[in-house]
Design an enzyme around this catalytic site. Structure first.
Site, PDB file in Angstrom:
ATOM      1  N   THR A  59      20.928  51.812  70.046  1.00 24.71           N
ATOM      2  CA  THR A  59      21.611  52.928  70.667  1.00 24.71           C
ATOM      3  C   THR A  59      22.195  54.087  69.749  1.00 24.71           C
ATOM      4  O   THR A  59      22.307  55.347  70.527  1.00 24.71           O
ATOM      5  CB  THR A  59      22.731  52.399  71.647  1.00 24.71           C
ATOM      6  OG1 THR A  59      22.338  50.890  72.609  1.00 24.71           O
ATOM      7  CG2 THR A  59      23.494  53.262  72.969  1.00 24.71           C
ATOM      8  N   GLY A  63      17.575  59.479  71.304  1.00 23.28           N
ATOM      9  CA  GLY A  63      17.956  60.804  71.716  1.00 23.28           C
ATOM     10  C   GLY A  63      19.366  60.834  72.836  1.00 23.28           C
ATOM     11  O   GLY A  63      19.604  61.554  73.087  1.00 23.28           O
ATOM     12  N   ASP A 247      16.286  38.035  68.119  1.00 24.90           N
ATOM     13  CA  ASP A 247      17.595  37.049  67.353  1.00 24.90           C
ATOM     14  C   ASP A 247      18.049  36.591  69.400  1.00 24.90           C
ATOM     15  O   ASP A 247      17.511  35.293  69.623  1.00 24.90           O
ATOM     16  CB  ASP A 247      19.020  37.052  67.418  1.00 24.90           C
ATOM     17  CG  ASP A 247      18.655  37.796  65.672  1.00 24.90           C
ATOM     18  OD1 ASP A 247      17.712  37.820  65.174  1.00 24.90           O
ATOM     19  OD2 ASP A 247      19.107  38.048  65.206  1.00 24.90           O
ATOM     20  N   ARG A 305       4.250  57.827  77.941  1.00 26.76           N
ATOM     21  CA  ARG A 305       3.972  57.153  76.534  1.00 26.76           C
ATOM     22  C   ARG A 305       2.416  56.361  76.419  1.00 26.76           C
ATOM     23  O   ARG A 305       3.020  56.758  75.721  1.00 26.76           O
ATOM     24  CB  ARG A 305       5.170  56.293  76.416  1.00 26.76           C
ATOM     25  CG  ARG A 305       6.368  57.645  76.608  1.00 26.76           C
ATOM     26  CD  ARG A 305       7.714  56.591  75.479  1.00 26.76           C
ATOM     27  NE  ARG A 305       8.913  57.990  76.027  1.00 26.76           N
ATOM     28  CZ  ARG A 305       9.638  57.397  75.442  1.00 26.76           C
ATOM     29  NH1 ARG A 305      10.120  56.135  75.482  1.00 26.76           N
ATOM     30  NH2 ARG A 305      11.168  58.470  75.549  1.00 26.76           N
TER      31      ARG A 305
HETATM   32  C1  LIG Z   1      15.166  56.113  67.539  1.00 24.84           C
HETATM   33  C2  LIG Z   1      15.392  55.609  68.758  1.00 24.84           C
HETATM   34  C3  LIG Z   1      15.324  56.986  70.052  1.00 24.84           C
HETATM   35  C4  LIG Z   1      16.026  56.819  71.312  1.00 24.84           C
HETATM   36  N1  LIG Z   1      16.639  57.016  72.284  1.00 24.84           N
HETATM   37  C5  LIG Z   1      16.468  56.413  73.466  1.00 24.84           C
HETATM   38  C6  LIG Z   1      16.622  57.881  74.918  1.00 24.84           C
HETATM   39  O1  LIG Z   1      16.807  59.625  74.440  1.00 24.84           O
HETATM   40  N2  LIG Z   1      16.439  57.185  76.028  1.00 24.84           N
HETATM   41  C7  LIG Z   1      15.817  56.018  75.854  1.00 24.84           C
HETATM   42  O2  LIG Z   1      16.563  55.932  77.482  1.00 24.84           O
HETATM   43  N3  LIG Z   1      15.571  54.999  75.295  1.00 24.84           N
HETATM   44  C8  LIG Z   1      15.810  55.740  73.707  1.00 24.84           C
HETATM   45  N4  LIG Z   1      15.955  54.442  73.446  1.00 24.84           N
HETATM   46  C9  LIG Z   1      15.187  52.967  73.527  1.00 24.84           C
HETATM   47  C10 LIG Z   1      17.249  52.614  73.773  1.00 24.84           C
HETATM   48  O3  LIG Z   1      18.316  53.271  72.550  1.00 24.84           O
HETATM   49  C11 LIG Z   1      17.110  51.480  73.271  1.00 24.84           C
HETATM   50  O4  LIG Z   1      16.255  50.685  73.964  1.00 24.84           O
HETATM   51  C12 LIG Z   1      18.903  50.807  74.089  1.00 24.84           C
HETATM   52  O5  LIG Z   1      19.319  51.341  72.806  1.00 24.84           O
HETATM   53  C13 LIG Z   1      18.372  49.226  73.293  1.00 24.84           C
HETATM   54  O6  LIG Z   1      20.340  48.494  73.533  1.00 24.84           O
HETATM   55  P1  LIG Z   1      21.262  47.528  73.556  1.00 24.84           P
HETATM   56  O7  LIG Z   1      22.240  47.572  73.362  1.00 24.84           O
HETATM   57  O8  LIG Z   1      19.782  47.113  74.605  1.00 24.84           O
HETATM   58  O9  LIG Z   1      20.093  47.246  71.607  1.00 24.84           O
HETATM   59  P2  LIG Z   1      20.758  47.992  70.522  1.00 24.84           P
HETATM   60  O10 LIG Z   1      21.357  49.608  70.641  1.00 24.84           O
HETATM   61  O11 LIG Z   1      20.076  47.703  69.509  1.00 24.84           O
HETATM   62  O12 LIG Z   1      22.074  47.251  70.508  1.00 24.84           O
HETATM   63  C14 LIG Z   1      21.397  45.166  70.029  1.00 24.84           C
HETATM   64  C15 LIG Z   1      23.214  45.270  68.871  1.00 24.84           C
HETATM   65  O13 LIG Z   1      22.882  43.477  68.830  1.00 24.84           O
HETATM   66  C16 LIG Z   1      22.805  43.326  66.899  1.00 24.84           C
HETATM   67  N5  LIG Z   1      22.555  41.956  66.734  1.00 24.84           N
HETATM   68  C17 LIG Z   1      20.980  41.393  67.062  1.00 24.84           C
HETATM   69  N6  LIG Z   1      21.066  40.382  66.921  1.00 24.84           N
HETATM   70  C18 LIG Z   1      21.597  39.803  66.528  1.00 24.84           C
HETATM   71  C19 LIG Z   1      22.678  38.280  66.423  1.00 24.84           C
HETATM   72  N7  LIG Z   1      22.039  37.510  66.145  1.00 24.84           N
HETATM   73  N8  LIG Z   1      23.798  38.514  66.138  1.00 24.84           N
HETATM   74  C20 LIG Z   1      24.740  39.106  66.720  1.00 24.84           C
HETATM   75  N9  LIG Z   1      24.571  40.906  67.015  1.00 24.84           N
HETATM   76  C21 LIG Z   1      22.973  40.972  66.893  1.00 24.84           C
HETATM   77  C22 LIG Z   1      21.964  44.245  66.517  1.00 24.84           C
HETATM   78  O14 LIG Z   1      22.723  44.368  65.225  1.00 24.84           O
HETATM   79  C23 LIG Z   1      22.595  45.326  67.332  1.00 24.84           C
HETATM   80  O15 LIG Z   1      24.056  46.700  66.942  1.00 24.84           O
HETATM   81  C24 LIG Z   1      15.896  54.711  71.509  1.00 24.84           C
HETATM   82  C25 LIG Z   1      15.052  54.058  70.775  1.00 24.84           C
HETATM   83  C26 LIG Z   1      15.204  54.774  69.480  1.00 24.84           C
HETATM   84  C27 LIG Z   1      15.347  53.378  68.549  1.00 24.84           C
END
Ligand SMILES: Cc1cc2nc3c(=O)[nH]c(=O)nc-3n(C[C@H](O)[C@H](O)[C@H](O)COP(=O)(O)OP(=O)(O)OC[C@H]3O[C@@H](n4cnc5c(N)ncnc54)[C@H](O)[C@@H]3O)c2cc1C
Length: 481
Positions: A59, A63, A247, A305
């Site tokens: 996150t 973007g 994980d 995409r």
């Molecule tokens: C470069 C990039 C640009 C993007 N741009 C966009 C955009 O503009 N708009 C959009 O809609 N989507 C976008 N995406 C996709 C979107 O950002 C992600 O799908 C979303 O942020 C995921 O959020 P999340 O909280 O589920 O996971 P994350 O934000 O990845 O958070 C997961 C967290 O869990 C932690 N974790 C993992 N395993 C463990 C464990 N065993 N124990 C404790 N902690 C753990 C990780 O370290 C991490 O901090 C983008 C992704 C990327 C990489």
């Protein structure tokens, strides 16, 4: 921040046990939104376990585009939209295999998440854009660059929570604890070799993100849209390497949850050759063309995409150039949505700059006549002079003809970006088993879940997903609503 548990070398933790109402595994956007909504729903103690030494996950580097139907901002720009249109495009873009109930919920309530984050302190731009492959103009962007804008506000809310939300950094969760009935009652984690046990009165929310960076696992499950492409380490990944290992999936599966749609892996068309990261000129937004090494267009830039990435694989070297001009970068020091400038990107050798199309062609090895014809095709489609042979339709209030230099070109390749599959959930974010029954005490939010994006996620729908379900989960887990 003082309540964050710092690294073991400074404050050794020896086999310690914590107690909380709600335990969140993963401190990315989904996890922090879930932590705050749980606190707001009445949880007196929320503990967030984060594997890395900092918060934010993917996150943070995203973007930040967040799709939502927004009467106020969209109307001001003359954009026609509705919850139904958003729902239909999400279903269709996902090849109609998404779970209609989850998609309905997200498309109807992502605007509530926007308003909720505004109440926490996030400032959104008034201008509504269109993320790459968003199939609509409803992407909201924070005023400050990137997804870090969300994380910083969440960190401030946590810092002001008087310890109601506690974050344990460098503490990867290893397994879930279940009682004899199968109810999830806590988590076992690790902090530099010390065992950390966290008991959860109301339940555990898995928010560990996707598995795009787990090369072995993504290859194993890659039997879907990209089965003809080897997703080995010759293809990069946009995600945070250590974070996006899946994980949470493995922990949930051991606790009895069903994993769905794992074969649906998204490739983003905008990776940097060699790394797969997306640090230079992102494809997001309009007024850019995609051309091959000869300078010829080969796809509608407004396509989904999977269509874009597939078309790129059919070009020489599976690569292409994104070409933009003064419209996107009015000056060398203009900061784009990620805070990057042309000056820096050129200095790093990531972007080729030229005052004219002839010179750009010469510097990049494209054929000048083909490049000029490509710009002309795009401009004819934008002005409505001619129907585009690739089906590009100017249906965005931002679309304008590209006429003036300077011109910029940046080489791109497809890169692993998002994993659509994951833990099966219901609309309350309860983790479900193969019979569709909730596993008591277990919830999942964010990219670790499956069922929302079908076989192809729309650009801007991941942030919509994590914030909508993160915002909503608190009352479900804390109040049993
Ligand atoms: C470069 C990039 C640009 C993007 N741009 C966009 C955009 O503009 N708009 C959009 O809609 N989507 C976008 N995406 C996709 C979107 O950002 C992600 O799908 C979303 O942020 C995921 O959020 P999340 O909280 O589920 O996971 P994350 O934000 O990845 O958070 C997961 C967290 O869990 C932690 N974790 C993992 N395993 C463990 C464990 N065993 N124990 C404790 N902690 C753990 C990780 O370290 C991490 O901090 C983008 C992704 C990327 C990489």
């Amino acid at each position: 921040m003082k309540q964050f548990e710092k690294k073991a070398e400074f404050h050794p933790i020896h086999d310690r046990t914590y107690e909380a109402d709600v335990v969140i595994v993963g401190g990315g956007g989904a996890g922090l939104a879930s932590a705050i909504s749980s606190m707001q729903a009445g949880a007196k103690k929320v503990i967030v376990l984060e594997k890395l030494g900092y918060l934010g996950g993917s996150t943070n580097v995203s973007g930040a585009a967040l799709n939502a139907v927004d009467d106020k901002r969209q109307k001001a720009q003359g954009i026609q939209d509705s919850f139904e249109t958003f729902y239909q495009s999400t279903m269709k873009g996902g090849h109609n295999v998404g779970n209609p109930e989850l998609v309905r919920y997200m498309t109807r309530h992502s605007i509530d998440a926007v308003h909720w984050m505004e109440s926490l302190g996030v400032k959104f731009k008034d201008h509504i854009g269109a993320a790459t492959g968003s199939l609509g103009q409803r992407s909201h962007y924070p005023v400050d660059p990137s997804g870090n804008a969300y994380i910083r506000v969440f960190e401030k809310v946590i810092a002001d929570s008087n310890g109601k939300i506690q974050v344990l950094l460098d503490t990867p969760a290893k397994s879930l604890i279940q009682d004899k009935s199968g109810r999830v009652i806590g988590v076992v984690a690790d902090n530099f070799g010390s065992k950390v046990t966290v008991k959860a009165k109301d339940g555990v929310i898995l928010a560990t993100g996707g598995f795009g960076a787990n090369v072995a696992f993504r290859q194993k499950v890659n039997t879907g849209v990209w089965k003809h492409v080897r997703l080995d380490d010759t293809i990069g990944c946009t995600n945070i390497q250590k974070a996006a290992q899946g994980d949470g999936l493995f922990m949930a599966q051991k606790a009895g949850a069903e994993l769905i749609g794992l074969s649906d892996i998204q490739l983003h068309p905008c990776g940097t050759p060699g790394t797969g990261l997306m640090e230079n000129i992102r494809t997001s937004g309009r007024n850019r063309i995609f051309v091959n090494s000869d300078g010829q267009r080969f796809v509608s830039e407004g396509a989904a995409r999977d269509v874009l990435a597939n078309a790129i694989f059919h070009q020489k070297g599976s690569t292409y150039w994104i070409v933009v001009n003064k419209l996107r970068y009015p000056s060398r020091d203009f900061k784009d949505s990620m805070g990057a400038t042309i000056r820096d990107m050129v200095a790093l050798g990531a972007v080729v700059e030229a005052p004219t199309l002839d010179e750009l062609a010469q510097k990049t090895g494209m054929k000048a006549a083909d490049l000029k014809a490509s710009i002309q095709q795009y401009n004819d489609a934008v002005t409505g002079k001619q129907k585009d042979r690739f089906g590009f339709i100017a249906n965005n209030t931002d679309d304008k003809p590209m006429t003036e230099g300077p011109w910029y070109a940046c080489k791109k390749v497809p890169t692993v970006h998002h994993t659509m599959g994951g833990i099966r959930i219901d609309v309350k974010s309860e983790a479900l088993n193969a019979k569709g029954q909730p596993i008591p005490g277990l919830y999942a939010v964010g990219e670790v879940t499956g069922g929302i994006h079908g076989a192809n996620r729309l650009g801007g729908n991941a942030i919509a997903d994590i914030m909508t379900f993160g915002h909503a989960v608190g009352p479900h887990i804390v109040q049993g609503k």
